[in-house]
Design a protein around this motif. Structure first.
Motif, mmCIF file in Angstrom:
data_model
loop_
_atom_site.group_PDB
_atom_site.id
_atom_site.type_symbol
_atom_site.label_atom_id
_atom_site.label_comp_id
_atom_site.label_asym_id
_atom_site.label_seq_id
_atom_site.Cartn_x
_atom_site.Cartn_y
_atom_site.Cartn_z
ATOM 1 N N LEU A 1 13.465 -3.802 2.272
ATOM 2 C CA LEU A 1 12.128 -3.195 2.281
ATOM 3 C C LEU A 1 11.553 -3.057 0.873
ATOM 4 O O LEU A 1 10.350 -3.221 0.668
ATOM 5 C CB LEU A 1 12.169 -1.824 2.962
ATOM 6 C CG LEU A 1 12.287 -1.833 4.477
ATOM 7 C CD1 LEU A 1 12.523 -0.422 4.999
ATOM 8 C CD2 LEU A 1 11.054 -2.451 5.102
ATOM 9 N N SER A 2 12.406 -2.776 -0.099
ATOM 10 C CA SER A 2 11.926 -2.614 -1.474
ATOM 11 C C SER A 2 11.255 -3.877 -1.979
ATOM 12 O O SER A 2 10.283 -3.808 -2.735
ATOM 13 C CB SER A 2 13.070 -2.214 -2.416
ATOM 14 O OG SER A 2 13.891 -3.315 -2.768
ATOM 15 N N ARG A 3 11.732 -5.022 -1.569
ATOM 16 C CA ARG A 3 11.165 -6.277 -2.041
ATOM 17 C C ARG A 3 9.732 -6.451 -1.545
ATOM 18 O O ARG A 3 8.888 -7.018 -2.232
ATOM 19 C CB ARG A 3 12.026 -7.463 -1.595
ATOM 20 C CG ARG A 3 13.514 -7.310 -1.878
ATOM 21 C CD ARG A 3 13.842 -6.747 -3.243
ATOM 22 N NE ARG A 3 13.560 -7.726 -4.289
ATOM 23 C CZ ARG A 3 13.389 -7.448 -5.559
ATOM 24 N NH1 ARG A 3 13.446 -6.205 -5.988
ATOM 25 N NH2 ARG A 3 13.133 -8.390 -6.436
ATOM 26 N N LEU A 4 9.466 -5.918 -0.351
ATOM 27 C CA LEU A 4 8.117 -5.989 0.216
ATOM 28 C C LEU A 4 7.221 -4.904 -0.361
ATOM 29 O O LEU A 4 6.092 -5.164 -0.776
ATOM 30 C CB LEU A 4 8.186 -5.852 1.741
ATOM 31 C CG LEU A 4 8.992 -6.919 2.469
ATOM 32 C CD1 LEU A 4 9.240 -6.516 3.912
ATOM 33 C CD2 LEU A 4 8.312 -8.266 2.375
ATOM 34 N N VAL A 5 7.731 -3.693 -0.390
ATOM 35 C CA VAL A 5 6.946 -2.551 -0.858
ATOM 36 C C VAL A 5 6.550 -2.719 -2.325
ATOM 37 O O VAL A 5 5.432 -2.376 -2.722
ATOM 38 C CB VAL A 5 7.719 -1.226 -0.643
ATOM 39 C CG1 VAL A 5 7.051 -0.064 -1.339
ATOM 40 C CG2 VAL A 5 7.876 -0.954 0.854
ATOM 41 N N ARG B 1 0.829 -1.212 0.000
ATOM 42 C CA ARG B 1 0.000 0.000 0.000
ATOM 43 C C ARG B 1 0.861 1.259 0.000
ATOM 44 O O ARG B 1 0.483 2.273 -0.585
ATOM 45 C CB ARG B 1 -0.923 -0.015 1.225
ATOM 46 C CG ARG B 1 -2.357 0.238 0.871
ATOM 47 C CD ARG B 1 -3.295 0.126 2.063
ATOM 48 N NE ARG B 1 -3.789 -1.241 2.156
ATOM 49 C CZ ARG B 1 -3.632 -2.058 3.201
ATOM 50 N NH1 ARG B 1 -3.032 -1.646 4.278
ATOM 51 N NH2 ARG B 1 -4.106 -3.277 3.182
ATOM 52 N N ILE B 2 1.997 1.185 0.635
ATOM 53 C CA ILE B 2 2.920 2.326 0.711
ATOM 54 C C ILE B 2 3.369 2.748 -0.692
ATOM 55 O O ILE B 2 3.603 3.923 -0.955
ATOM 56 C CB ILE B 2 4.150 1.970 1.575
ATOM 57 C CG1 ILE B 2 3.719 1.643 3.006
ATOM 58 C CG2 ILE B 2 5.190 3.074 1.564
ATOM 59 C CD1 ILE B 2 4.799 0.968 3.828
ATOM 60 N N TRP C 1 3.680 8.094 -5.378
ATOM 61 C CA TRP C 1 4.600 8.142 -6.501
ATOM 62 C C TRP C 1 6.062 8.205 -6.065
ATOM 63 O O TRP C 1 6.900 7.451 -6.561
ATOM 64 C CB TRP C 1 4.262 9.339 -7.398
ATOM 65 C CG TRP C 1 5.147 9.399 -8.601
ATOM 66 C CD1 TRP C 1 4.963 8.738 -9.776
ATOM 67 C CD2 TRP C 1 6.360 10.126 -8.728
ATOM 68 N NE1 TRP C 1 5.995 9.001 -10.644
ATOM 69 C CE2 TRP C 1 6.885 9.859 -10.020
ATOM 70 C CE3 TRP C 1 7.086 10.969 -7.884
ATOM 71 C CZ2 TRP C 1 8.072 10.409 -10.481
ATOM 72 C CZ3 TRP C 1 8.269 11.514 -8.344
ATOM 73 C CH2 TRP C 1 8.753 11.237 -9.628
ATOM 74 N N LEU C 2 6.394 9.087 -5.139
ATOM 75 C CA LEU C 2 7.776 9.263 -4.714
ATOM 76 C C LEU C 2 8.306 8.001 -4.032
ATOM 77 O O LEU C 2 9.444 7.582 -4.275
ATOM 78 C CB LEU C 2 7.902 10.480 -3.778
ATOM 79 C CG LEU C 2 9.320 10.869 -3.378
ATOM 80 C CD1 LEU C 2 10.162 11.169 -4.613
ATOM 81 C CD2 LEU C 2 9.291 12.069 -2.452
ATOM 82 N N VAL C 3 7.495 7.391 -3.199
ATOM 83 C CA VAL C 3 7.889 6.151 -2.524
ATOM 84 C C VAL C 3 8.119 5.057 -3.564
ATOM 85 O O VAL C 3 9.108 4.325 -3.515
ATOM 86 C CB VAL C 3 6.824 5.722 -1.489
ATOM 87 C CG1 VAL C 3 7.105 4.339 -0.943
ATOM 88 C CG2 VAL C 3 6.732 6.748 -0.369
ATOM 89 N N ASN C 4 7.209 4.970 -4.511
ATOM 90 C CA ASN C 4 7.319 3.971 -5.573
ATOM 91 C C ASN C 4 8.633 4.145 -6.332
ATOM 92 O O ASN C 4 9.366 3.181 -6.563
ATOM 93 C CB ASN C 4 6.125 4.106 -6.519
ATOM 94 C CG ASN C 4 6.089 3.033 -7.573
ATOM 95 O OD1 ASN C 4 7.113 2.645 -8.124
ATOM 96 N ND2 ASN C 4 4.903 2.569 -7.881
ATOM 97 N N ARG C 5 8.932 5.358 -6.737
ATOM 98 C CA ARG C 5 10.166 5.619 -7.496
ATOM 99 C C ARG C 5 11.411 5.344 -6.663
ATOM 100 O O ARG C 5 12.398 4.816 -7.174
ATOM 101 C CB ARG C 5 10.193 7.065 -8.012
ATOM 102 C CG ARG C 5 9.142 7.379 -9.069
ATOM 103 C CD ARG C 5 9.315 6.585 -10.387
ATOM 104 N NE ARG C 5 8.692 5.280 -10.268
ATOM 105 C CZ ARG C 5 9.053 4.161 -10.876
ATOM 106 N NH1 ARG C 5 10.050 4.139 -11.705
ATOM 107 N NH2 ARG C 5 8.437 3.023 -10.692
ATOM 108 N N LEU C 6 11.374 5.737 -5.387
ATOM 109 C CA LEU C 6 12.522 5.500 -4.508
ATOM 110 C C LEU C 6 12.815 4.006 -4.408
ATOM 111 O O LEU C 6 13.946 3.568 -4.626
ATOM 112 C CB LEU C 6 12.268 6.068 -3.110
ATOM 113 C CG LEU C 6 13.275 5.626 -2.040
ATOM 114 C CD1 LEU C 6 14.637 6.256 -2.283
ATOM 115 C CD2 LEU C 6 12.769 5.946 -0.657
#
Length: 176
Positions: free
Chosen positions: A142-146, A20-21, A25-30
């Protein structure tokens, strides 16, 4: 196989919460950028630069990192084929797949496995690097989960395997 299915069902709510996080957009790109760097780019560039910065110590650290990466790779591939655990986004349409996976199956997280292993090796040789690589490794995990690519147990297993291989190799290598 049935155990993996039960684990997947139990972990799905956590996958949804982490994913969900990524709707921002910014979180997704990061996290997409971190994931891309975690594919190996960051680590390979670092392994190439360490000898230039630290001479023979950098060469030893880079070679040790490369060797551990090569040891982890067949173990990772074998586990992927042995468990055949589908990725979270295939189990629930509400999980947004933000980046394409490198392969079909999710267990264990190879990104996390390599990041943890490389971090432990690098910090054993050059402790001052911990401030930079430890946060990056955490972001990779964390990226793998997000990004909807892994279950929490995939990431934990990857971290455990990477740590185990790195620590055994450090014990066998002796003083640096």
């Amino acid at each position: 196989m049935r155990m993996m299915q039960r684990m997947s069902e139990a972990e799905l709510p956590l996958c949804l919460a982490f994913n969900r996080i990524s709707r921002r957009w910014l979180v997704n790109r990061l996290f997409a950028a971190v994931s891309r760097l975690g594919n190996g780019v960051f680590w390979y560039v670092l392994m190439a630069v360490l000898p230039l910065l630290y001479g023979p110590l950098g060469v030893r650290a880079s070679l040790h990192m490369a060797l551990v990466g090569l040891l982890c790779l067949p173990l990772y591939k074998w586990l992927k084929q042995a468990t055949l655990r589908d990725r979270p986004y295939t189990r629930d349409a509400a999980i947004l797949q933000n980046v394409p996976p490198l392969d079909r199956f999710s267990f264990p997280s190879g990104h996390t496995m390599h990041a943890v292993a490389f971090t432990l090796i690098l910090v054993a040789y050059l402790p001052a690097w911990g401030w930079a690589v430890a946060p990056f490794t955490l972001l990779v995990a964390l990226s793998r989960l997000v990004l909807g690519l892994h279950y929490p147990s995939d990431v934990l297993a990857g971290a455990g395997i990477g740590a185990g291989v790195a620590l055994v190799s450090l014990a066998l290598a002796g003083p640096y």
